[in-house]
Design a protein around this motif. Structure first.
Motif, PDB file in Angstrom:
ATOM      1  N   GLN A  23      41.684  62.389  -1.518  1.00  0.00           N
ATOM      2  CA  GLN A  23      40.625  63.280  -1.039  1.00  0.00           C
ATOM      3  C   GLN A  23      39.332  62.502  -0.826  1.00  0.00           C
ATOM      4  O   GLN A  23      38.551  62.794   0.083  1.00  0.00           O
ATOM      5  CB  GLN A  23      40.400  64.414  -2.032  1.00  0.00           C
ATOM      6  N   ALA A  24      39.112  61.472  -1.673  1.00  0.00           N
ATOM      7  CA  ALA A  24      37.881  60.676  -1.549  1.00  0.00           C
ATOM      8  C   ALA A  24      37.813  59.981  -0.192  1.00  0.00           C
ATOM      9  O   ALA A  24      36.763  59.982   0.462  1.00  0.00           O
ATOM     10  CB  ALA A  24      37.813  59.650  -2.677  1.00  0.00           C
ATOM     11  N   GLU A  25      38.923  59.378   0.257  1.00  0.00           N
ATOM     12  CA  GLU A  25      38.936  58.715   1.556  1.00  0.00           C
ATOM     13  C   GLU A  25      38.823  59.737   2.687  1.00  0.00           C
ATOM     14  O   GLU A  25      38.151  59.480   3.691  1.00  0.00           O
ATOM     15  CB  GLU A  25      40.199  57.868   1.709  1.00  0.00           C
ATOM     16  N   LYS A  26      39.473  60.866   2.519  1.00  0.00           N
ATOM     17  CA  LYS A  26      39.364  61.914   3.537  1.00  0.00           C
ATOM     18  C   LYS A  26      37.922  62.380   3.676  1.00  0.00           C
ATOM     19  O   LYS A  26      37.423  62.578   4.799  1.00  0.00           O
ATOM     20  CB  LYS A  26      40.269  63.089   3.181  1.00  0.00           C
ATOM     21  N   ASP A  27      37.233  62.526   2.550  1.00  0.00           N
ATOM     22  CA  ASP A  27      35.835  62.969   2.575  1.00  0.00           C
ATOM     23  C   ASP A  27      34.954  61.958   3.326  1.00  0.00           C
ATOM     24  O   ASP A  27      34.023  62.343   4.043  1.00  0.00           O
ATOM     25  CB  ASP A  27      35.303  63.149   1.149  1.00  0.00           C
ATOM     26  N   VAL A  28      35.246  60.664   3.156  1.00  0.00           N
ATOM     27  CA  VAL A  28      34.470  59.632   3.848  1.00  0.00           C
ATOM     28  C   VAL A  28      34.648  59.759   5.361  1.00  0.00           C
ATOM     29  O   VAL A  28      33.681  59.667   6.123  1.00  0.00           O
ATOM     30  CB  VAL A  28      34.883  58.229   3.382  1.00  0.00           C
ATOM     31  N   LEU A  29      35.873  59.970   5.806  1.00  0.00           N
ATOM     32  CA  LEU A  29      36.123  60.096   7.247  1.00  0.00           C
ATOM     33  C   LEU A  29      35.486  61.357   7.815  1.00  0.00           C
ATOM     34  O   LEU A  29      34.982  61.352   8.942  1.00  0.00           O
ATOM     35  CB  LEU A  29      37.624  60.057   7.540  1.00  0.00           C
ATOM     36  N   ILE A  30      35.495  62.420   7.032  1.00  0.00           N
ATOM     37  CA  ILE A  30      34.831  63.648   7.480  1.00  0.00           C
ATOM     38  C   ILE A  30      33.327  63.409   7.599  1.00  0.00           C
ATOM     39  O   ILE A  30      32.683  63.859   8.564  1.00  0.00           O
ATOM     40  CB  ILE A  30      35.127  64.812   6.511  1.00  0.00           C
ATOM     41  N   LYS A  31      32.767  62.645   6.647  1.00  0.00           N
ATOM     42  CA  LYS A  31      31.342  62.306   6.711  1.00  0.00           C
ATOM     43  C   LYS A  31      31.048  61.460   7.944  1.00  0.00           C
ATOM     44  O   LYS A  31      30.034  61.674   8.630  1.00  0.00           O
ATOM     45  CB  LYS A  31      30.946  61.537   5.444  1.00  0.00           C
ATOM     46  N   LEU A  32      31.926  60.510   8.266  1.00  0.00           N
ATOM     47  CA  LEU A  32      31.768  59.689   9.470  1.00  0.00           C
ATOM     48  C   LEU A  32      31.773  60.569  10.711  1.00  0.00           C
ATOM     49  O   LEU A  32      30.946  60.390  11.622  1.00  0.00           O
ATOM     50  CB  LEU A  32      32.897  58.659   9.555  1.00  0.00           C
ATOM     51  N   ASN A  33      32.675  61.514  10.746  1.00  0.00           N
ATOM     52  CA  ASN A  33      32.769  62.437  11.883  1.00  0.00           C
ATOM     53  C   ASN A  33      31.483  63.250  12.037  1.00  0.00           C
ATOM     54  O   ASN A  33      30.948  63.391  13.141  1.00  0.00           O
ATOM     55  CB  ASN A  33      33.976  63.344  11.681  1.00  0.00           C
ATOM     56  N   GLN A  34      30.976  63.751  10.929  1.00  0.00           N
ATOM     57  CA  GLN A  34      29.765  64.575  10.968  1.00  0.00           C
ATOM     58  C   GLN A  34      28.541  63.747  11.357  1.00  0.00           C
ATOM     59  O   GLN A  34      27.710  64.194  12.152  1.00  0.00           O
ATOM     60  CB  GLN A  34      29.544  65.223   9.597  1.00  0.00           C
ATOM     61  N   ALA A  35      28.448  62.539  10.810  1.00  0.00           N
ATOM     62  CA  ALA A  35      27.263  61.701  11.030  1.00  0.00           C
ATOM     63  C   ALA A  35      27.177  61.171  12.447  1.00  0.00           C
ATOM     64  O   ALA A  35      26.100  60.791  12.912  1.00  0.00           O
ATOM     65  CB  ALA A  35      27.259  60.542  10.035  1.00  0.00           C
ATOM     66  N   THR A  36      28.319  61.138  13.163  1.00  0.00           N
ATOM     67  CA  THR A  36      28.338  60.555  14.507  1.00  0.00           C
ATOM     68  C   THR A  36      28.696  61.587  15.572  1.00  0.00           C
ATOM     69  O   THR A  36      29.194  61.247  16.627  1.00  0.00           O
ATOM     70  CB  THR A  36      29.335  59.378  14.557  1.00  0.00           C
ATOM     71  N   ASN A  37      28.420  62.850  15.248  1.00  0.00           N
ATOM     72  CA  ASN A  37      28.558  63.940  16.228  1.00  0.00           C
ATOM     73  C   ASN A  37      29.991  64.047  16.757  1.00  0.00           C
ATOM     74  O   ASN A  37      30.239  63.990  17.967  1.00  0.00           O
ATOM     75  CB  ASN A  37      27.579  63.734  17.388  1.00  0.00           C
ATOM     76  N   GLY A  38      30.932  64.202  15.824  1.00  0.00           N
ATOM     77  CA  GLY A  38      32.348  64.252  16.170  1.00  0.00           C
ATOM     78  C   GLY A  38      32.724  65.319  17.184  1.00  0.00           C
ATOM     79  O   GLY A  38      33.720  65.171  17.902  1.00  0.00           O
ATOM     80  N   ALA A  39      31.922  66.377  17.270  1.00  0.00           N
ATOM     81  CA  ALA A  39      32.216  67.438  18.241  1.00  0.00           C
ATOM     82  C   ALA A  39      32.096  66.946  19.675  1.00  0.00           C
ATOM     83  O   ALA A  39      32.670  67.540  20.597  1.00  0.00           O
ATOM     84  CB  ALA A  39      31.270  68.623  18.020  1.00  0.00           C
TER      85      ALA A  39
END
Length: 275
Positions: A23-39
């Protein structure tokens, strides 16, 4: 009996494929997605899928070992949390619109072999902690807005094969330790503001195949030790402030035949030693 063994291997293989990343690694990737405008990414992540199905993410033994989001319309800043992916071997965020600084503690990624942040809008310096990456083979930071001098400890990157920093605003002299990068095969520093003399110790870079120092402010004699680099195939050290005599071989090897700038900005050709 053989059918049972086959079934066991099939089950184990299925578990290995669909096992969950922490879950820790998944959370990091989700943070990367959010921080770089994944939408707004070109290739978006579907969070309902297993992580090994996410675009550009490679998972081995339930660990994230590679993130390659090159040319995927990332904007914003690189989140510092990315340095918690301790199993990461490749991080490629090149050809995007990222700004801000390279995370200072990027040296946490001790397994990193490839770091490509080129063709972005990154600012600031090269973090000293990069020099503590024992497995780094490729460091590519081209076409950003990076500045400052190279870290004095850069020579500790004993595995480094490709160093590419062209079209930034780096300055100052090459550190003494720089000439200890004996695994280096390709060096591209062109269009920066490097100064000082090129040390005769450049002859230590015995595996060098490509040398590009074009358009800087290096000065002094062109080291004859470049002759020792028997693997050197491509070279461009023109449009610097080098002076003095050069050998015919080096002149022919240089893409622009040792065309330099003098102190007042005029274009001059270095005299060539015949024979």
């Amino acid at each position: 009996m053989s059918n049972k063994i086959t079934l066991i291997f099939t089950v184990l293989f299925s578990l290995s494929v669909f096992a969950n990343v922490s879950q820790a690694e998944k959370d990091v990737l989700i943070k990367l997605n959010q921080a770089t405008n994944g939408a707004k990414w070109i290739n978006k992540w579907d969070f309902s899928l297993p992580m090994n199905k996410w675009y550009g993410v490679k998972v081995v033994d339930d660990k994230v070992i590679s993130i390659n989001l090159n040319n995927n319309n990332l904007t914003g800043r690189i989140p510092v949390e990315i340095t918690n992916l301790l199993n990461l071997q490749e991080l490629n965020l090149g050809t995007n619109l990222l700004n801000g600084e390279i995370p200072l503690n990027i040296g946490n990624l001790k397994n990193l072999q490839i770091l490509d942040l080129s063709f972005n809008k990154l600012t600031g310096f090269i973090p000293v902690s990069i020099c503590t990456l024992p497995n780094l083979k490729v460091l590519v930071l081209d076409r950003n807005i990076l500045s400052g001098e190279l870290p004095p400890q850069i020579g500790k990157l004993s595995m480094l094969e490709n160093l590419s920093l062209y079209e930034n605003s780096f300055q100052g002299q090459l550190p003494v330790s720089f000439y200890e990068l004996k695994s280096l095969k390709s060096l591209s520093l062109y269009s920066n503001r490097f100064t000082g003399k090129l040390s005769p110790a450049i002859g230590n870079l015995v595996l060098l195949e490509n040398l590009n120092l074009f358009d800087n402010d290096f000065r002094g004699q062109v080291p004859l030790e470049l002759e020792k680099l028997i693997h050197l195939k491509k070279m461009n050290i023109s449009y610097n402030l080098f002076s003095g005599l050069v050998s015919n071989r080096l002149s022919l090897l240089d893409k622009l035949n040792m065309t330099m700038r003098n102190e007042v900005g005029n274009v001059v050709s270095l005299p060539v030693i015949k024979g």
